[in-house]
Design a protein around this motif. Sequence first.
Motif, PDB file in Angstrom:
ATOM      1  N   ASN A 188     113.160  88.607  46.801  1.00  0.00           N
ATOM      2  CA  ASN A 188     112.238  87.668  47.448  1.00  0.00           C
ATOM      3  C   ASN A 188     110.962  87.508  46.639  1.00  0.00           C
ATOM      4  O   ASN A 188     110.473  86.392  46.445  1.00  0.00           O
ATOM      5  N   SER A 189     110.437  88.625  46.144  1.00  0.00           N
ATOM      6  CA  SER A 189     109.176  88.551  45.397  1.00  0.00           C
ATOM      7  C   SER A 189     109.352  87.804  44.077  1.00  0.00           C
ATOM      8  O   SER A 189     108.434  87.095  43.641  1.00  0.00           O
ATOM      9  N   ARG A 236     109.228  84.014  44.944  1.00  0.00           N
ATOM     10  CA  ARG A 236     107.853  83.637  45.279  1.00  0.00           C
ATOM     11  C   ARG A 236     106.963  83.632  44.037  1.00  0.00           C
ATOM     12  O   ARG A 236     106.226  82.680  43.788  1.00  0.00           O
ATOM     13  N   ASP A 237     107.048  84.679  43.227  1.00  0.00           N
ATOM     14  CA  ASP A 237     106.191  84.799  42.053  1.00  0.00           C
ATOM     15  C   ASP A 237     106.481  83.722  41.011  1.00  0.00           C
ATOM     16  O   ASP A 237     105.554  83.167  40.404  1.00  0.00           O
ATOM     17  N   ILE A 259     111.034  82.687  52.609  1.00  0.00           N
ATOM     18  CA  ILE A 259     110.116  83.262  51.614  1.00  0.00           C
ATOM     19  C   ILE A 259     108.968  82.301  51.308  1.00  0.00           C
ATOM     20  O   ILE A 259     107.796  82.668  51.317  1.00  0.00           O
ATOM     21  N   LEU A 260     109.328  81.047  51.018  1.00  0.00           N
ATOM     22  CA  LEU A 260     108.309  80.083  50.596  1.00  0.00           C
ATOM     23  C   LEU A 260     107.474  79.564  51.763  1.00  0.00           C
ATOM     24  O   LEU A 260     106.277  79.303  51.596  1.00  0.00           O
ATOM     25  N   ARG A 266     105.111  80.373  42.285  1.00  0.00           N
ATOM     26  CA  ARG A 266     103.647  80.358  42.109  1.00  0.00           C
ATOM     27  C   ARG A 266     103.284  80.115  40.653  1.00  0.00           C
ATOM     28  O   ARG A 266     102.403  79.297  40.359  1.00  0.00           O
ATOM     29  N   TRP A 290     104.271  77.122  51.661  1.00  0.00           N
ATOM     30  CA  TRP A 290     104.974  75.937  51.189  1.00  0.00           C
ATOM     31  C   TRP A 290     105.641  75.184  52.330  1.00  0.00           C
ATOM     32  O   TRP A 290     106.096  75.788  53.293  1.00  0.00           O
ATOM     33  N   ARG A 335     106.550  81.309  54.324  1.00  0.00           N
ATOM     34  CA  ARG A 335     105.559  82.370  54.549  1.00  0.00           C
ATOM     35  C   ARG A 335     104.448  82.324  53.511  1.00  0.00           C
ATOM     36  O   ARG A 335     103.341  82.803  53.762  1.00  0.00           O
ATOM     37  N   ASP A 336     104.729  81.760  52.351  1.00  0.00           N
ATOM     38  CA  ASP A 336     103.738  81.670  51.273  1.00  0.00           C
ATOM     39  C   ASP A 336     102.950  80.356  51.332  1.00  0.00           C
ATOM     40  O   ASP A 336     102.209  80.038  50.418  1.00  0.00           O
ATOM     41  N   LYS A 388     102.209  71.831  47.388  1.00  0.00           N
ATOM     42  CA  LYS A 388     102.771  72.717  48.393  1.00  0.00           C
ATOM     43  C   LYS A 388     104.110  72.236  48.947  1.00  0.00           C
ATOM     44  O   LYS A 388     104.553  72.709  49.969  1.00  0.00           O
TER      45      LYS A 388
END
Length: 122
Positions: free
Chosen positions: A109-110, A113-114, A21-22, A117, A27, A24-25, A3
């Motif tokens: 942004n997606s 993030r994707d 972005i990260l 991941r 990280w 919020r995910d 993370k």
Amino acid sequence: MGKRVLLIEDEPNIIEAISFILSRDGWTVHTHEDGETAMDKIAKMPPDMIILDVMLPGRSGFDILRDLRNHTASKDIPVMMLTARGQEKDRELALRLGANHFMTKPFSNSDVRDHVRSLMEA
């Protein structure tokens, strides 16, 4: 899943966007803005993943990537390269040097993030 991501980027807007972005995910995002001292930062606190800009003050992201892949401690850290120069020769060089993914700016942004991941799940 790891993370901690190290974002090596010198554009404040990009730093802010990717950090947001990260974070919020889930990280923890550490940032560094200078190519000359990037390897010192990585050695002191090895991240789970690196997002690396191609054009940095001091040294290029390609030089840093080459060093990462030549050191035992960092050779397996996933690296996603970012660049405003989306030329095919840059993409080919990044992949040849050992980048796990190559993304051009601007990005969604997606997508960031994707890809983060998927690189961490690999």
